[in-house]
Design a protein around this motif. Structure first.
Motif, PDB file in Angstrom:
ATOM      1  N   GLN A   8      22.823  -7.525 -63.191  1.00 47.90           N
ATOM      2  CA  GLN A   8      23.329  -8.766 -63.907  1.00 47.90           C
ATOM      3  C   GLN A   8      24.794  -8.826 -64.186  1.00 47.90           C
ATOM      4  N   ASP A   9      25.594  -7.816 -64.673  1.00 48.43           N
ATOM      5  CA  ASP A   9      26.872  -7.826 -64.854  1.00 48.43           C
ATOM      6  C   ASP A   9      27.715  -7.609 -63.576  1.00 48.43           C
ATOM      7  N   THR A  10      27.174  -6.839 -62.689  1.00 47.36           N
ATOM      8  CA  THR A  10      27.785  -6.332 -61.435  1.00 47.36           C
ATOM      9  C   THR A  10      27.817  -7.729 -60.558  1.00 47.36           C
ATOM     10  N   LEU A  11      26.522  -8.567 -60.717  1.00 49.86           N
ATOM     11  CA  LEU A  11      26.579  -9.814 -59.963  1.00 49.86           C
ATOM     12  C   LEU A  11      27.639 -10.839 -60.265  1.00 49.86           C
ATOM     13  N   ASP A  12      27.850 -10.771 -61.758  1.00 50.33           N
ATOM     14  CA  ASP A  12      28.795 -11.659 -62.442  1.00 50.33           C
ATOM     15  C   ASP A  12      30.219 -11.382 -61.897  1.00 50.33           C
ATOM     16  N   ASP A  13      30.507 -10.171 -62.073  1.00 50.34           N
ATOM     17  CA  ASP A  13      31.865  -9.746 -61.382  1.00 50.34           C
ATOM     18  C   ASP A  13      32.135  -9.971 -60.020  1.00 50.34           C
ATOM     19  N   LEU A  14      30.871  -9.759 -59.210  1.00 45.77           N
ATOM     20  CA  LEU A  14      31.075 -10.147 -57.833  1.00 45.77           C
ATOM     21  C   LEU A  14      31.415 -11.748 -57.575  1.00 45.77           C
ATOM     22  N   LEU A  15      30.552 -12.416 -58.463  1.00 43.45           N
ATOM     23  CA  LEU A  15      30.983 -13.897 -58.161  1.00 43.45           C
ATOM     24  C   LEU A  15      32.319 -14.382 -58.925  1.00 43.45           C
ATOM     25  N   THR A  16      32.909 -13.717 -59.805  1.00 41.75           N
ATOM     26  CA  THR A  16      34.129 -13.873 -60.359  1.00 41.75           C
ATOM     27  C   THR A  16      35.149 -13.630 -59.264  1.00 41.75           C
ATOM     28  N   GLN A  17      34.781 -12.334 -58.856  1.00 50.71           N
ATOM     29  CA  GLN A  17      35.871 -11.902 -57.679  1.00 50.71           C
ATOM     30  C   GLN A  17      35.707 -12.928 -56.531  1.00 50.71           C
ATOM     31  N   SER A 110      37.764  -4.946 -52.474  1.00 54.57           N
ATOM     32  CA  SER A 110      37.206  -5.103 -53.768  1.00 54.57           C
ATOM     33  C   SER A 110      35.777  -5.698 -53.560  1.00 54.57           C
ATOM     34  N   LEU A 111      35.559  -6.795 -52.633  1.00 49.52           N
ATOM     35  CA  LEU A 111      34.456  -7.520 -52.725  1.00 49.52           C
ATOM     36  C   LEU A 111      33.565  -6.597 -52.170  1.00 49.52           C
ATOM     37  N   ILE A 112      33.878  -5.939 -51.154  1.00 48.64           N
ATOM     38  CA  ILE A 112      32.855  -4.974 -50.396  1.00 48.64           C
ATOM     39  C   ILE A 112      32.378  -3.974 -51.385  1.00 48.64           C
ATOM     40  N   LEU A 113      33.121  -3.270 -52.166  1.00 47.19           N
ATOM     41  CA  LEU A 113      32.685  -2.219 -53.172  1.00 47.19           C
ATOM     42  C   LEU A 113      31.899  -2.849 -54.093  1.00 47.19           C
ATOM     43  N   GLN A 114      32.116  -4.099 -54.663  1.00 50.57           N
ATOM     44  CA  GLN A 114      31.405  -4.718 -55.744  1.00 50.57           C
ATOM     45  C   GLN A 114      30.047  -4.808 -55.201  1.00 50.57           C
ATOM     46  N   GLU A 115      29.883  -5.377 -53.753  1.00 42.58           N
ATOM     47  CA  GLU A 115      28.483  -5.659 -53.238  1.00 42.58           C
ATOM     48  C   GLU A 115      27.679  -4.374 -53.253  1.00 42.58           C
ATOM     49  N   LYS A 117      28.004  -1.755 -54.969  1.00 41.06           N
ATOM     50  CA  LYS A 117      27.513  -1.440 -56.358  1.00 41.06           C
ATOM     51  C   LYS A 117      26.184  -2.109 -56.509  1.00 41.06           C
ATOM     52  N   ALA A 118      26.282  -3.568 -56.421  1.00 46.05           N
ATOM     53  CA  ALA A 118      24.951  -4.096 -56.587  1.00 46.05           C
ATOM     54  C   ALA A 118      23.748  -3.577 -55.635  1.00 46.05           C
ATOM     55  N   GLU A 119      23.987  -3.180 -54.517  1.00 46.67           N
ATOM     56  CA  GLU A 119      23.247  -2.795 -53.684  1.00 46.67           C
ATOM     57  C   GLU A 119      22.289  -1.471 -54.139  1.00 46.67           C
TER      58      GLU A 119
END
Length: 178
Positions: A8-17, A110-115, A117-119
């Motif tokens: 949930q935190d990772t997806l929140d960060d992804l949406l913020t980015q 940065s977006l790819i790395l965050q995605e 992490k979520a995966e």
């Protein structure tokens, strides 16, 4: 922290980015050049002249610095401020094309790395790759194991209480011997 909260935190960060990236693109994109079309880019602003600024008393104030230089501080009139924010959106000030491109690459990375992490978190979730019957059987086995461990804990609690009582009796008997 459990995996679901991390996800949930990772997806929140992804949406913020994502939001920050879209906002940057909207506010800092350079103007495009189209053949046979006039440029949309604003002409470069002329360098401010101190003599012009000093003669316009209601738009600028001058302050003499200790080194002898005159520093001019521009002040916008109230109607100019209202005109700048008429629609509530900031004025578009584009970045240089090379700066814009490098920033875009950095944001995309940065977006790819965050995605990713979520995966990774999604793939590590329990139950991924198992059908419903296997998951239900696993839950039943875990419930039985939990009951067994809870029984052992209750037995250990009884043993602990017996030891505390025994220790209390020993302490009381030692005090009487004195």
């Amino acid at each position: 922290m459990d995996r679901l909260t991390q996800l949930q935190d990772t997806l929140d960060d992804l949406l913020t980015q994502m939001y920050a990236s879209l906002n940057y693109i909207q506010q800092k994109h350079p103007y495009g050049d189209f053949p046979d079309q006039p440029s949309q880019a604003e002409p470069p602003a002329p360098a401010p002249s101190t003599t012009k600024a000093l003669t316009n008393g209601d738009a600028a104030t001058a302050k003499a610095e200790p080194n002898g230089n005159v520093k001019v501080k521009e002040e916008k009139k109230e109607e100019d401020k209202k005109a700048d924010k008429a629609d509530g959106a900031p004025t578009h000030i584009p970045d240089q094309p090379d700066i814009f491109e490098s920033t875009m690459r950095e944001m995309a990375r940065s977006l790819i790395l965050q995605e990713q992490k979520a995966e990774i978190l999604i793939n590590s979730m329990p139950g991924i790759g198992h059908n419903e019957e296997n998951q239900m059987a696993r839950m039943s086995a875990l419930m039985e194991e939990l009951k067994q461990v809870e029984g052992e804990r209750a037995k250990a609690e009884v043993d602990r209480q017996k030891m505390v009582d025994t220790l209390g009796e020993v302490i009381v008997s030692v005090q009487r011997v004195r």
